[in-house]
Design an enzyme around this catalytic site. Structure first.
Site, PDB file in Angstrom:
ATOM      1  N   SER A 146       0.816  -1.221   0.000  1.00 17.40           N
ATOM      2  CA  SER A 146       0.000   0.000   0.000  1.00 17.40           C
ATOM      3  C   SER A 146       0.846   1.266   0.000  1.00 17.40           C
ATOM      4  O   SER A 146       0.315   2.349  -0.213  1.00 17.40           O
ATOM      5  CB  SER A 146      -0.940   0.001   1.216  1.00 17.40           C
ATOM      6  OG  SER A 146      -0.202   0.048   2.420  1.00 17.40           O
ATOM      7  N   LYS A 199      -6.366   5.260   7.783  1.00 14.63           N
ATOM      8  CA  LYS A 199      -5.187   5.972   7.287  1.00 14.63           C
ATOM      9  C   LYS A 199      -5.455   7.467   7.160  1.00 14.63           C
ATOM     10  O   LYS A 199      -4.630   8.304   7.576  1.00 14.63           O
ATOM     11  CB  LYS A 199      -4.759   5.380   5.946  1.00 14.63           C
ATOM     12  CG  LYS A 199      -4.186   3.975   6.059  1.00 14.63           C
ATOM     13  CD  LYS A 199      -3.848   3.384   4.702  1.00 14.63           C
ATOM     14  CE  LYS A 199      -3.243   1.990   4.848  1.00 14.63           C
ATOM     15  NZ  LYS A 199      -2.914   1.377   3.551  1.00 14.63           N
TER      16      LYS A 199
END
Length: 855
Positions: free
Chosen positions: A701, A744
């Protein structure tokens, strides 16, 4: 930042509108929902595939079609299966009873036979009454005048026969002047003279002829006495036979009359009739047991606590052990009664889990049994032992049923993990299912650890539907490693983790929550609270277009919201109570996140949230501790110089990077080689690293963030540190979806908010992740006010433009990038590396190096 950056943001790279950051349910859309309209299968909402599997698996009785329900804990597996099975079992025929009785021919092998439902308890009660009545009647018969008279006459006759036999020998001895004397070792004969026994010395002085005559007479008398004594056992046997005959004549009628009453109650059950025949024979032959029991009871002290004395152990031989009956299915405390209010081990408590305990009012359909502790003995039964007179003894009355006995004729629900953790329990279950019978074998005997004599009860035929509840990993491991598993568990019920968020499904969810509140006695839930709960459900799913089917987590929030409503003095649960419950749950597990945030705000961990730096970008990761997950920014840096075309992943070199992370870095090499300076070899040496990272890193990611840092290092164009980046990248430069996007975004927002929002800060996420956004309300509010931003990007070019404020650049007709674009600068730098490498190679050759290495 420059004005060019502002122009780029306004021209095609605008941040996402607040409406796309969190999909909110309108409370008005839930008007008219009535909890009274709920369905019994509420635990199966959004589970059509699992529902079809359960319906098929429970409906077919073909061998091997048992079920394995797999999915995440809290998805309603246990409650849904139980509700379905109980509804189906309610209309089924009640299963037969099974009893163990004494085998009078071989007590070590108790007999088992089947009785109609409910007959087992009646038969046991009838036999208990029978033995209790005979325990009083039989001793009374032996005290009657009739019995004493007949017994006295028999004893007198025996004594007379004895006396007559001895009198004949005594008469013959007197005629021959021989005395008969009793000694400790028997009878002795001696001659008499004038009424006195002749002494041995006097006997020796007699003439020889007289001595010979006396000895001959004594020998004849001894032979006659021998014949008399030999008649005594026969006379004694005749006496015993006479007594037995009297007993049989006196007691036999009483016993047969008492047993006849029991026979009449069960005249249509051949198994009971055969057993009563054996009981009648044994009763008449063992009348002394009742006499001993009566004597023992007479000597025992009278109990003062109202508890009756224990029955004489020898009378247990006539008892009936109901191994399967109404009381065994519904009234065994702590052992698998129908699932009650407690949830399955390892499973969150869910709507549908709550149920009033069984009242046990007779048989109501087929049994549905949940065994929370599936040990070997709890599963197949066991033979217990009792301490009597300092020794351990056992008999058929100490045979105890297992969960398979109680579920026989119905369904048995087990937790797969609990079952597999119990020694030998899994093998015992498989053996029972394969053989179609329950065999009780003590575990110690099975392992050859004990040499004591135990019982061998008759096996009991097994007809049960077994449902294992476990996760997908357990299912596939069993499927791969146990060859018996696919033959015994042919039906899988795979529970989904989420389902589509539609108005109808939202209404179903609201109904489910209202049902939970009503059954658990929680405060009424208003539409605002229901709408907020549905929003939290979508957040649990990590998708604005999905609703999580892990109902247990949502139910826990509702229960906590009820508490906070009470703390606030409200009569109902509102959206504010739900919000407070969510905040408090996060607050209770927030210590580690706050410590990490503190390290960043105190500049112990270096994270920039303002300014611009070459070759440096803020990446985002998700950390999980227990049930809490949160996002944390990490500084990623890149450096580039002349080299041989290798991109060094420092994390991998020191073995801190996992294979997925290494794959992402290798993709960067492919991207550079395929997009820049296609007519020259790649001649750079680059390195990438997560700064201040001291643990393992995996996942791809951060690959887009690493590529941004690398492009910045090559182009020497600084990256805006007001942004954090997440997303993976492929070799075509497309930014791909990642997990944990909400955590996030919120992780970087919390750092920026702690330092003070500037209005320029934000996060770059993959465009494919927009559908997953269900951000916290404070983040959405900040974005709506322009104090924070979330940008969705499809490609690396879009992202690099936002981060640098400079055009990424596309190739023109001649195949060239604009020279002042980021891509143009990157390509120019890579070409310069190639030229420098070529120049070094020519210099080496010119200085005399005979080297044909490719350039």
């Amino acid at each position: 930042m420059t004005g060019e950056n502002d122009d780029i943001r306004e021209g095609g790279h605008r941040p996402l509108d607040a409406e796309r950051l969190r999909r909110v349910t309108d409370p008005a859309s839930l008007e008219g929902i009535d909890a009274a309209g709920r369905t019994a299968a509420a635990g199966l909402i959004g589970q059509p595939r699992a529902y079809d599997a359960i319906r098929f698996g429970s409906g077919t009785r073909a061998p091997g079609f048992n079920l394995f329900a797999m999915g995440l804990p809290g998805t309603g597996r246990h409650s849904a299966i139980r509700a379905f099975l109980e509804a189906q079992a309610a209309d089924a025929r009640p299963p037969d009873d099974w009893v163990y009785v004494n085998n009078f021919d071989d007590p070590g092998k108790p007999r088992a036979f089947c009785l109609p439902s409910g007959a087992g308890m009646r038969f046991r009660a009838a036999m208990d009454d029978l033995i209790a009545d005979l325990g009083v009647t039989i001793p009374a018969l032996f005290e009657s005048d009739e019995y004493k008279a007949r017994r006295g006459a028999l004893d007198q006759e025996f004594e007379e026969q004895q006396e007559t036999a001895f009198a004949e020998v005594n008469k013959a001895a007197q005629e021959k002047s021989i005395a008969i004397m009793r000694t400790p070792v028997g009878f002795a004969f001696a001659p008499k003279r004038e009424g006195e026994v002749v002494k041995p010395e006097e006997f020796g002085e007699l003439p020889e002829a007289e001595r010979d005559r006396i000895q001959a007479d004594i020998k004849a008398l001894q032979e006659a006495m021998k014949q008399v004594l030999q008649q005594m056992p026969r006379l004694e046997k005749a006496r015993r036979d006479g007594i037995r005959k009297i007993n049989n004549e006196l007691v036999g009628g009483t016993v047969e009359a008492a047993i006849g009453e029991v026979r009449g109650q069960f005249h249509d059950m051949p198994a009971i009739q055969d057993h009563l025949d054996a009981v009648a024979r044994d009763l008449v032959g063992n009348l002394k047991i009742f006499l001993e029991a009566a004597a023992t009871a007479a000597e025992a002290p009278v109990p003062t606590n109202g508890v009756p004395a224990e029955r004489e152990p020898k009378l247990h031989r006539y008892a009936v052990n109901v191994i399967v009956g109404d009381h065994e299915r519904d009234h065994r405390p702590g052992e698998g009664r129908k699932p009650g209010p407690k949830q399955a081990p390892g499973e969150k408590q869910e709507p549908g889990e709550q149920q009033e305990p069984e009242t046990g009012e007779g048989a109501r359909g087929a049994p549905v049994i949940w065994e929370p502790n599936p040990t070997y003995g709890n599963l197949v039964g066991r033979v217990e032992q009792a301490s009597r007179m300092g020794a351990l003894t056992t008999d058929f009355t100490l045979i105890r049923p297992g969960a398979l006995h109680r579920a026989n004729g119905g369904a048995l629900i087990l937790n797969a993990r609990d079952l597999l953790l119990q020694p030998f329990a899994w093998d015992a279950l498989k053996r029972s299912l394969r053989s179609g019978a329950i065999t009780i074998t003590p575990l110690g005997e099975q392992l050859n650890l004990l040499s004591t004599i135990s019982l061998e009860p008759d096996p009991i035929p097994l007809d049960v539907k077994v449902v294992l509840i476990g996760d997908r990993t357990t299912y596939y491991l069993l499927l791969r490693l146990d060859p018996d598993f696919p033959d015994l568990f042919k039906v899988q019920a795979d529970f989904d983790d989420d389902f589509a968020r539609s108005p109808d499904n939202a209404a179903l969810y609201a109904t489910l929550l209202m049902d939970l509140a009503a059954r658990e006695g929680l405060r009424p839930v208003d539409n605002g609270a229901l709408a907020r709960m549905i929003d939290e459900t979508a957040r649990f799913a990590g998708d604005s277009q999905k609703l999580s089917l892990q109902v247990g987590q949502v139910a826990d929030i509702l229960r906590e919201a009820d508490y906070w409503a009470g703390e606030s003095g409200r009569d109902g649960i509102t959206a504010a109570d739900v919000a407070r419950a969510v905040d408090q749950r996060r607050h209770r597990g927030d210590r580690i996140r706050l410590r990490m945030q503190e390290a960043i705000t105190r500049d112990i961990v270096l994270i920039e949230t303002d300014g611009a730096v070459v070759g440096q970008v803020n990446g985002l990761a998700v950390l999980q501790f227990g049930g809490q997950s949160f996002g944390r920014p990490s500084r990623i840096t890149a450096s580039a110089r002349l080299g041989t075309g290798r991109v060094i992943d420092i994390e991998r070199e020191v073995e801190l990077g996992g294979p997925l992370h290494s794959k992402g870095v290798l993709i960067l090499s492919g991207f550079l080689a395929a997009h820049y300076a296609l007519d020259v070899p790649v001649s750079l040496s680059a390195s990438l690293v997560f700064e201040q990272s001291y643990g393992g890193i995996d996942g791809d990611s951060a690959s887009s963030a690493e590529l941004y840092a690398l492009l910045s290092a090559l182009s020497e164009v600084p990256l805006d540190q007001s942004f954090a980046v997440t997303g993976s990248v492929n070799q075509l430069g497309q930014v791909q979806a990642i997990g944990g996007v909400n955590e996030k975004v919120e992780g970087f927002y919390d750092i920026c908010a702690a330092r003070g929002l500037t209005g320029r800060q934000g996060v770059l996420i993959p465009a494919a992740n927009v559908v997953h956004l269900m951000l916290r309300e404070d983040v959405v509010e900040a974005c709506s006010a322009g104090r924070f931003a979330v940008h969705a990007v499809h490609s690396i070019d879009q992202g690099i433009e936002i981060l640098t404020g400079r055009t990424a650049g596309s190739r023109d007709g001649a195949g060239r990038f604009p020279p002042d674009s980021v891509n143009g600068l990157v390509e120019a730098r890579l070409r310069s590396f190639a030229e420098m490498r070529r120049g070094f190679a020519r210099k080496e050759v010119g200085e005399g190096h005979d080297d044909d290495r490719p350039i």
